[in-house]
Design an enzyme around this catalytic site. Structure first.
Site, PDB file in Angstrom:
ATOM      1  N   HIS A  75     -29.887 -10.573  23.400  1.00  0.00           N
ATOM      2  CA  HIS A  75     -29.364 -11.936  23.281  1.00  0.00           C
ATOM      3  C   HIS A  75     -28.260 -12.185  24.302  1.00  0.00           C
ATOM      4  O   HIS A  75     -27.418 -11.327  24.517  1.00  0.00           O
ATOM      5  CB  HIS A  75     -28.795 -12.171  21.877  1.00  0.00           C
ATOM      6  CG  HIS A  75     -29.858 -12.381  20.840  1.00  0.00           C
ATOM      7  ND1 HIS A  75     -29.594 -12.905  19.596  1.00  0.00           N
ATOM      8  CD2 HIS A  75     -31.193 -12.140  20.868  1.00  0.00           C
ATOM      9  CE1 HIS A  75     -30.721 -12.984  18.906  1.00  0.00           C
ATOM     10  NE2 HIS A  75     -31.696 -12.515  19.651  1.00  0.00           N
ATOM     11  N   TYR A 204     -23.052 -18.308  13.668  1.00  0.00           N
ATOM     12  CA  TYR A 204     -21.895 -18.113  12.798  1.00  0.00           C
ATOM     13  C   TYR A 204     -21.449 -19.501  12.372  1.00  0.00           C
ATOM     14  O   TYR A 204     -21.193 -20.352  13.226  1.00  0.00           O
ATOM     15  CB  TYR A 204     -20.750 -17.434  13.546  1.00  0.00           C
ATOM     16  CG  TYR A 204     -20.965 -15.953  13.804  1.00  0.00           C
ATOM     17  CD1 TYR A 204     -20.486 -15.003  12.905  1.00  0.00           C
ATOM     18  CD2 TYR A 204     -21.631 -15.508  14.940  1.00  0.00           C
ATOM     19  CE1 TYR A 204     -20.663 -13.648  13.139  1.00  0.00           C
ATOM     20  CE2 TYR A 204     -21.816 -14.151  15.183  1.00  0.00           C
ATOM     21  CZ  TYR A 204     -21.329 -13.222  14.279  1.00  0.00           C
ATOM     22  OH  TYR A 204     -21.507 -11.891  14.504  1.00  0.00           O
ATOM     23  N   PRO A 296     -17.133  -7.364   8.514  1.00  0.00           N
ATOM     24  CA  PRO A 296     -18.354  -7.419   9.329  1.00  0.00           C
ATOM     25  C   PRO A 296     -18.465  -8.616  10.273  1.00  0.00           C
ATOM     26  O   PRO A 296     -19.402  -8.685  11.065  1.00  0.00           O
ATOM     27  CB  PRO A 296     -19.469  -7.478   8.274  1.00  0.00           C
ATOM     28  CG  PRO A 296     -18.819  -8.064   7.066  1.00  0.00           C
ATOM     29  CD  PRO A 296     -17.405  -7.618   7.092  1.00  0.00           C
ATOM     30  N   LYS A 300     -18.644  -5.126  14.359  1.00  0.00           N
ATOM     31  CA  LYS A 300     -18.080  -4.010  15.132  1.00  0.00           C
ATOM     32  C   LYS A 300     -18.227  -2.641  14.476  1.00  0.00           C
ATOM     33  O   LYS A 300     -18.007  -1.624  15.133  1.00  0.00           O
ATOM     34  CB  LYS A 300     -16.586  -4.265  15.383  1.00  0.00           C
ATOM     35  CG  LYS A 300     -16.322  -5.373  16.365  1.00  0.00           C
ATOM     36  CD  LYS A 300     -16.914  -5.058  17.720  1.00  0.00           C
ATOM     37  CE  LYS A 300     -16.947  -6.264  18.630  1.00  0.00           C
ATOM     38  NZ  LYS A 300     -18.069  -6.258  19.572  1.00  0.00           N
ATOM     39  N   TYR A 387     -16.911  -9.714  21.932  1.00  0.00           N
ATOM     40  CA  TYR A 387     -18.134  -9.671  21.128  1.00  0.00           C
ATOM     41  C   TYR A 387     -19.176  -8.758  21.772  1.00  0.00           C
ATOM     42  O   TYR A 387     -19.848  -7.983  21.113  1.00  0.00           O
ATOM     43  CB  TYR A 387     -18.688 -11.089  20.967  1.00  0.00           C
ATOM     44  CG  TYR A 387     -19.746 -11.179  19.885  1.00  0.00           C
ATOM     45  CD1 TYR A 387     -19.390 -11.145  18.545  1.00  0.00           C
ATOM     46  CD2 TYR A 387     -21.107 -11.258  20.215  1.00  0.00           C
ATOM     47  CE1 TYR A 387     -20.349 -11.191  17.549  1.00  0.00           C
ATOM     48  CE2 TYR A 387     -22.068 -11.316  19.225  1.00  0.00           C
ATOM     49  CZ  TYR A 387     -21.681 -11.270  17.889  1.00  0.00           C
ATOM     50  OH  TYR A 387     -22.636 -11.311  16.907  1.00  0.00           O
TER      51      TYR A 387
HETATM   52  C1  PHB Z   1     -26.577  -8.665  11.112  1.00  0.00           C
HETATM   53  O1  PHB Z   1     -27.525  -9.026  11.838  1.00  0.00           O
HETATM   54  O2  PHB Z   1     -26.763  -7.995  10.105  1.00  0.00           O
HETATM   55  C2  PHB Z   1     -25.190  -9.050  11.481  1.00  0.00           C
HETATM   56  C3  PHB Z   1     -24.975  -9.770  12.644  1.00  0.00           C
HETATM   57  C4  PHB Z   1     -23.688 -10.144  12.986  1.00  0.00           C
HETATM   58  C5  PHB Z   1     -22.625  -9.796  12.174  1.00  0.00           C
HETATM   59  C6  PHB Z   1     -22.834  -9.063  11.031  1.00  0.00           C
HETATM   60  C7  PHB Z   1     -24.119  -8.694  10.678  1.00  0.00           C
HETATM   61  O3  PHB Z   1     -21.372 -10.175  12.518  1.00  0.00           O
END
Ligand code: PHB
Length: 393
Positions: A75, A204, A296, A300, A387
């Site tokens: 991505h 997000y 989460p 990270k 990120y």
């Molecule tokens: C996930 O795909 O499980 C995932 C992605 C981004 C995050 C946390 C979990 O910040």
């Protein structure tokens, strides 16, 4: 009791322990991995799925990236959604062309276990470590109880890769250890669904009703999360309630419905930050969750753990093969500087994206931060670099 001798005894077969074993084996350093759970359990434990650029390269260079490169999804951006509008952060453009790899943590674990087993290196499942000893003497030893009885391993070093509630960090006298902790007033309810993702990039989302995250695992499997009160229990969340809440938070005018499908897996995770220091006591080195937890929101956790073992394998190889103490002596300090950067980024993402149900001053600050993150070139550059590659900056 059966007796074994090795150079490095590794406690825990999560991503950190398994990768450490692989990196050491490739350098000719003998090691044994001991894991409390079954192979099936560790391979099915669903966790986050975003791998940083430098960490994906580490997996490839360790000889374990072949399936990830084939099946993982690269991505180049993420979406941030708030106040009903979507904003794309062009990660790769802002972070020197680097990208993220979307590939589940349990897939990384499966690949590492498969490699270890096919090479015939020592890996004991369903084996509970009952004693870690001799950490400040001439040789360390650990004892464990497995399906074939009790075993004692005498070793030069112990690597504690067994998580926050494992035995390794408890082997350090409390007078030698400092633990700092923060809890957050929400948990994440996560589901894995047999449904084609309705989005190409991760979303997000900050919504008045709470946080939501739209992620994915493959062209047919979606991974979605809802921010929920810490008192929430899975029984409170029927499938219908989960989907309607996800729709309320994530749907946009252009896409008023998200794709639904059977829920394959679900769980609720509390959010907290923990940092344990130092990450070394005599012959014991801590890595990954045994030394730190991040919320989460920045994805990270595994990246941090794998970056720890990149450092630890280097330190142990220098010490055991070239008798150079310096990287091992610097291990804790070197890691903790990076760990705190990850704590800062994860806290920033968490605080910005989870609305407060009580404090409208906090909500105003969050909106201002979000606005800055998506409109200021400097702010989105910092976000992108952190990120995409925080652990290799
Ligand atoms: C996930 O795909 O499980 C995932 C992605 C981004 C995050 C946390 C979990 O910040």
């Amino acid at each position: 009791m059966k007796e074994l001798r090795t150079q490095v005894a590794i406690v825990g077969a999560g991503p950190a322990g398994l990768l450490l074993g692989q990196l050491l084996t490739r350098e000719g350093v003998d090691n044994v991995i001991v894991e409390q759970r079954s192979r099936d359990y560790v391979e099915k434990r669903v966790r986050a799925g975003v791998i940083e650029d430098g960490i994906a390269k580490l997996l490839v260079s360790a000889g374990v990236g072949e399936r990830m490169m084939r099946e993982g999804l690269v991505h180049h951006g993420v979406e941030i959604r708030f106040d009903g509008a979507s904003h794309r952060i062009a990660l790769s453009e802002l972070a020197d062309g680097r990208s993220i790899m979307v590939y589940g943590q349990q897939e990384v674990v499966k690949d590492l276990v498969h490699l270890r087993v096919s090479e015939g290196s020592a890996l004991f499942f369903e084996s509970e470590v009952t004693l870690i000893n001799g950490l400040t003497s001439d040789a360390a030893n650990i004892e464990f109880k497995g399906p074939d009885g009790r075993v004692r391993i005498t070793c030069d070093f112990v690597a504690g890769c067994d998580g926050t509630f494992g035995v390794a960090n408890r082997a350090i006298p409390s007078s030698e250890l400092c633990r700092v902790e923060r809890t957050y007033p929400f948990s994440w309810l996560g589901i894995l669904a047999q449904a084609p993702p309705a989005t190409e990039e991760l979303v997000y989302c900050r919504h008045e009703r709470g946080f939501a995250l739209y992620s994915l695992r493959s062209p047919t499997v979606s991974r979605l999360y809802l921010g929920v009160p810490p008192s929430s229990r899975l029984e409170d969340w029927s499938d219908d309630r989960i989907w309607s809440e996800l729709n309320l938070r994530l749907a946009t005018r252009e896409k008023p419905e998200i794709n639904q499908g059977p829920i394959l897996e679900r769980g609720i995770t509390a959010m907290r930050s923990i940092v344990i220091a130092p990450m070394r006591f005599g012959r014991l080195f801590l890595a990954g969750d045994a030394a730190h937890i991040v919320p989460p929101t920045g994805a990270k956790g595994m990246n941090l753990a794998l970056a720890d073992v990149r450092e630890l394998s280097r330190a142990l190889v220098e010490k055991l093969k070239r008798n150079d103490d310096r990287p091992a002596d610097a291990y804790s300090e070197t890691c903790l500087e990076r760990v705190w950067r990850a704590e800062e980024f994860s806290t920033y993402m968490t605080q910005m994206l989870h609305p407060s149900y009580e404090d409208d001053f906090e909500n105003g600050i969050q909106r201002a931060r979000l606005h800055q993150a998506v409109t200021s070139h400097e702010a989105s550059t910092v976000l992108s670099r952190n990120y995409v590659d925080l652990n290799s900056l």
